[in-house]
Design an enzyme around this catalytic site. Structure first.
Site, PDB file in Angstrom:
ATOM      1  N   THR A 263       0.828  -1.206   0.000  1.00  0.00           N
ATOM      2  CA  THR A 263       0.000   0.000   0.000  1.00  0.00           C
ATOM      3  C   THR A 263       0.860   1.252   0.000  1.00  0.00           C
ATOM      4  O   THR A 263       0.621   2.186  -0.779  1.00  0.00           O
ATOM      5  CB  THR A 263      -0.939   0.002   1.224  1.00  0.00           C
TER       6      THR A 263
ATOM      7  N   GLN B 283       0.486  -9.414  -6.287  1.00  0.00           N
ATOM      8  CA  GLN B 283      -0.057 -10.773  -6.403  1.00  0.00           C
ATOM      9  C   GLN B 283       0.724 -11.640  -7.383  1.00  0.00           C
ATOM     10  O   GLN B 283       0.587 -12.859  -7.383  1.00  0.00           O
ATOM     11  CB  GLN B 283      -1.523 -10.706  -6.838  1.00  0.00           C
TER      12      GLN B 283
ATOM     13  N   ALA C 140       5.045  -6.727  -2.207  1.00  0.00           N
ATOM     14  CA  ALA C 140       4.813  -6.841  -0.768  1.00  0.00           C
ATOM     15  C   ALA C 140       5.338  -8.185  -0.296  1.00  0.00           C
ATOM     16  O   ALA C 140       4.992  -9.230  -0.856  1.00  0.00           O
ATOM     17  CB  ALA C 140       3.327  -6.713  -0.441  1.00  0.00           C
ATOM     18  N   GLY C 141       6.152  -8.182   0.765  1.00  0.00           N
ATOM     19  CA  GLY C 141       6.804  -9.404   1.201  1.00  0.00           C
ATOM     20  C   GLY C 141       5.873 -10.463   1.746  1.00  0.00           C
ATOM     21  O   GLY C 141       6.118 -11.655   1.571  1.00  0.00           O
ATOM     22  N   HIS C 142       4.779 -10.056   2.401  1.00  0.00           N
ATOM     23  CA  HIS C 142       3.955 -11.053   3.087  1.00  0.00           C
ATOM     24  C   HIS C 142       3.149 -11.928   2.140  1.00  0.00           C
ATOM     25  O   HIS C 142       2.503 -12.872   2.577  1.00  0.00           O
ATOM     26  CB  HIS C 142       3.035 -10.385   4.112  1.00  0.00           C
TER      27      HIS C 142
ATOM     28  N   THR D 295      13.068   5.110   9.769  1.00  0.00           N
ATOM     29  CA  THR D 295      14.101   4.164  10.176  1.00  0.00           C
ATOM     30  C   THR D 295      13.992   2.870   9.376  1.00  0.00           C
ATOM     31  O   THR D 295      12.915   2.287   9.256  1.00  0.00           O
ATOM     32  CB  THR D 295      13.979   3.856  11.679  1.00  0.00           C
TER      33      THR D 295
ATOM     34  N   CYS E  50      -8.064  -6.103   1.984  1.00  0.00           N
ATOM     35  CA  CYS E  50      -7.927  -4.689   2.325  1.00  0.00           C
ATOM     36  C   CYS E  50      -9.268  -3.974   2.310  1.00  0.00           C
ATOM     37  O   CYS E  50      -9.375  -2.835   2.768  1.00  0.00           O
ATOM     38  CB  CYS E  50      -6.964  -4.015   1.365  1.00  0.00           C
TER      39      CYS E  50
END
Length: 451
Positions: free
Chosen positions: A70, A214, A234-236, A272, A397
């Site tokens: 996102t 995706q 996106a890593g997840h 960070t 989402c």
């Protein structure tokens, strides 16, 4: 419990967690610190950047680590649009497909609401494919078929234009700041002909961003081959914990930062650095690419087994998105009560229907989605969970929204039918036995709810 909601998130992989562990324990230093522990973290961060870049066929300096898909989508759409308009004030238009993830759609709509841009949401065909002809027409046409829709309400063909005063007509591609078309849809699995779209965009000097969240793990992601100017991951979705993602931006594409602070990520994304997350993402992406061909082939067979099983055991079930099975048409016909745009409309999806996909792949190997007329999709989800099967009604989402899926209505599916939708998404550990059990459970649930 059978988990078939991997498109929402998937379990972290052991190799990924092992790569992250040192930077969560003894090596927990801040990569911006100048002492030795901080510099070790900084080196780990740059090593992850180099490894990710190698998988994508990119330069390390083009990789921006983010908190997820996102944020990366927001940075791409808003950051490129604002930066290009700063250099060329005439570039006040943003093009997106009508089936984009909310992160892209809402970013484009925010540019219209707050920054004076004109956003065009481009129609797709009944399979969810954006025709190259439609895309080309949007670059050069001032037709109102796809116009600014600043709110979540259903768009009107007479939607208001939010072009800034004095910016001129919309018939010149030099007025387009950025375009965004997702590589693969998260709800119905449609794979776009992204190479052709990127070629068209490049011919007109328009950077094309693609949301590839995706697609990772089943589709090739070499950015040079895809031809895009920016790409989101996106890593997840591929085995990291939630909270790490990336945006790749081709080095010549201008980008305005959206967050101010310490100038991290070469001044493009302050905050960070998530060193452990970046290290995990590098491993996850390497594993996904190494296993991609075999995993895609195995998932394709399971997906087709699931599609055939549902359609054969649930008489009224409707497959949404492309039908990828051998001998089938590349797309599903729209329901009979769809109101088709006029054939003369240059932005009509019927003006140039495309089912080319990517390398002949029209649907994600891991996605199967259906509408079950006469039953409520959310009720199906609850009853399936009670039967030991976890699935979803669409994008995680958008969970909790009372509105029908914008993806399904964009395919021409009536709103009432769209509320019956159920999505099944496969993962690394999915088995034939689980697919067959899910088919049996679905048939029983729908039969009982229809009685």
């Amino acid at each position: 419990m059978i988990y078939l909601d991997h498109a929402a998130t998937t379990a972290p992989r052991r190799e990924v967690l092992e790569a992250m562990w040192p930077w969560l324990t003894g090596g927990f230093g801040n990569a911006s610190s100048h002492h030795e522990r901080g510099q070790r973290a900084a080196r780990a961060l740059e090593d992850a950047r180099e490894r990710v870049a190698a998988v994508l066929g990119a330069r390390p300096g083009e990789i921006i680590f983010t908190s997820g898909g996102t944020e990366a989508d927001n940075l791409a759409v808003k950051g490129i649009a604002l930066a290009r308009r700063e250099r060329q004030p005439s570039r006040h238009r943003v093009l997106v497909s009508a089936i984009e993830h909310d992160a892209v759609l809402e970013s484009a709509r925010a540019l219209a609401r707050h920054d004076g841009f004109e956003t065009l949401e481009l129609p797709v065909d009944p399979s969810g494919a954006l025709s190259p002809d439609t895309f080309h027409a949007a670059l050069v046409s001032d037709d109102d078929a796809a116009r600014t829709f600043p709110d979540r309400a259903a768009p009107s063909r007479a939607g208001a234009s939010h072009a800034p005063p004095g910016s001129g007509g919309a018939s010149d591609p030099a007025t387009v700041a950025v375009a965004s078309v997702m590589l693969a849809n998260n709800e119905v699995g449609t794979v776009q002909d992204i190479r052709t779209l990127a070629e068209i965009a490049a011919e007109h000097g328009v950077p094309l961003h693609t949301d590839a969240v995706q697609a990772a793990g089943t589709l090739p992601l070499n950015v040079g081959d895809l031809g895009v100017a920016a790409l989101t991951l996106a890593g997840h979705k591929i085995g990291t914990p939630q909270g790490i993602g990336l945006l790749w931006v081709e080095r010549r594409t201008p980008l305005r930062p959206l967050m101010s602070g310490g100038g991290h990520e070469r001044g493009r994304r302050s905050g960070t650095s998530n060193v452990a997350g970046a290290a995990g993402l590098a491993v996850a992406l390497e594993l996904a690419e190494r296993e991609r061909v075999a995993y895609a082939a195995r998932s394709t067979a399971l997906r087709d087994r699931l599609i055939s099983g549902i359609l054969n055991s649930v008489p009224d079930a409707i497959l949404t998105g492309p039908d990828p099975r051998p001998g089938r048409l590349g797309h599903v016909r729209a329901p009979s009560d769809r109101v088709e745009p006029a054939a003369t409309d240059p932005l009509s999806p019927s003006a140039g229907m495309s089912t080319a996909g990517l390398n002949g792949i029209t649907r994600l190997p891991t996605n199967a989605s259906f509408c079950f007329p006469g039953v409520n999709g959310e009720t199906v989800l609850v009853d399936l969970e009670n039967a030991g099967v976890l699935v979803s009604s669409g994008s995680a989402c958008a969970a909790g929204s009372s509105e029908p899926s914008h993806v399904l209505t964009a395919l021409g599916i009536p709103a009432e039918l769209a509320t019956t939708s159920v999505r099944y998404s496969l993962g690394w550990g999915t088995t034939e036995e689980e697919v067959d059990a899910a088919v049996r459970a679905t048939a029983e649930v729908v039969r009982r709810l229809s009685a």
